[in-house]
Design an enzyme around this catalytic site. Structure first.
Site, PDB file in Angstrom:
ATOM      1  CG  ASP A 175       2.617   4.970   5.560  1.00  0.00           C
ATOM      2  OD1 ASP A 175       2.113   3.901   5.961  1.00  0.00           O
ATOM      3  OD2 ASP A 175       3.046   5.843   6.327  1.00  0.00           O
ATOM      4  CG  ASP A 189      -0.074   0.048   2.527  1.00  0.00           C
ATOM      5  OD1 ASP A 189       0.114   1.133   3.098  1.00  0.00           O
ATOM      6  OD2 ASP A 189       0.402  -1.032   2.955  1.00  0.00           O
TER       7      ASP A 189
END
Length: 268
Positions: free
Chosen positions: A210, A208
């Site tokens: 952040d 992902d």
């Protein structure tokens, strides 16, 4: 039956098994039991020991992982080179989910974790300017690129205490320092490996962006595990390829880390 191992693999979130035909070893150490039983087997011609960092049922949160027991158990089996796959968040918009980062630096933002074997009986200061094995890093980068991964050679992994994720302000601060990825388990694992004169290499899968990255959103644990699960077969292949490509003889500086130092404990 494989009674010893030359290479250790410590699996991160979502990476709970590696070896199909393996023997389970229940080990004890001066620092308690490791995260789970250690499985010992072969990948090609290489003998390998595998430990799931969080336990196979993910019972250990990042701050409570028995890091010292894990590395000690691996060394006691004969392991001298360690590969450590993990899930991380990206601090760079250009490094999106699915990228493999092989960091060359680490930043410790944890608190309260025991980070040494040499806390009694005399001070032992090990070199940690370059926290990862150069030979292991080169193998990991080459293996990832050969496997078709978008691969980043180098960068700084900042390790936070967890188990919570970063705030947006923290994430932006990390990025402003030039750091590349963020995780919760790379420290004290790396320094403990160095204190045992082990080669240690992290293979970080970006799951992902952040929270502070322009394209990032607040991430959940379930989303991280779901993304890793989608890629775990490829990660196993990557780790297996890297295991088989590691040098049979160590010529890197890692093995001589403790030369000339007086140790207060006897290593396995």
């Amino acid at each position: 039956m494989v009674n010893s191992a030359e290479i250790g693999v410590i699996g991160g979130s979502g990476f709970y098994s590696l070896l199909d035909d393996a023997e389970e070893r229940v080990l004890t150490t001066p620092y308690g039991p490791p995260s789970d039983v250690v499985t010992v087997g072969r990948i090609g011609s290489r003998s390998v020991a595998f430990i799931p960092r969080h336990g196979r049922d993910h019972r250990f949160p990042p701050h409570d992982i028995p890091y010292r027991a894990n590395l000690w158990a691996l060394r006691s089996l004969g392991v001298r080179q360690v590969l450590a796959p993990s899930a991380v968040g990206s601090l760079r918009a250009e490094h999106g989910p699915g990228t493999i980062v092989i960091p060359d630096q680490i930043v410790d933002r944890t608190s309260g974790r025991v980070q040494t074997y040499y806390d009694k009986g005399g001070a032992v200061h090990v070199s940690f300017a370059d926290p990862y094995c150069p030979s292991g890093r080169a193998v990991a980068v080459a293996s990832a690129r050969s496997g078709g991964w978008e691969t980043v050679d180098g960068g700084a992994l900042v390790v936070i205490e967890g188990p919570r994720f970063s705030t947006r302000a923290e994430s932006r601060w990390f990025a402003s320092n030039g750091w590349t990825i963020v995780g919760m388990t790379g420290f004290p694992e790396a320094v403990l490996a160095r204190e045992l004169a082990l080669c240690y290499t992290t293979l970080s899968l970006v799951t992902d962006h952040d929270a502070g990255v322009e394209t990032g959103e607040g991430v959940t644990h379930e989303e991280v595990l779901e993304f890793f699960a989608q890629n775990v077969a490829r990660m196993r292949t990557l780790v297996s390829d890297a295991v088989q490509a590691l040098p049979a003889e160590r010529t890197c500086p890692c093995g001589s880390t403790l030369d000339g130092l007086k140790l207060p404990i006897e290593l396995p």
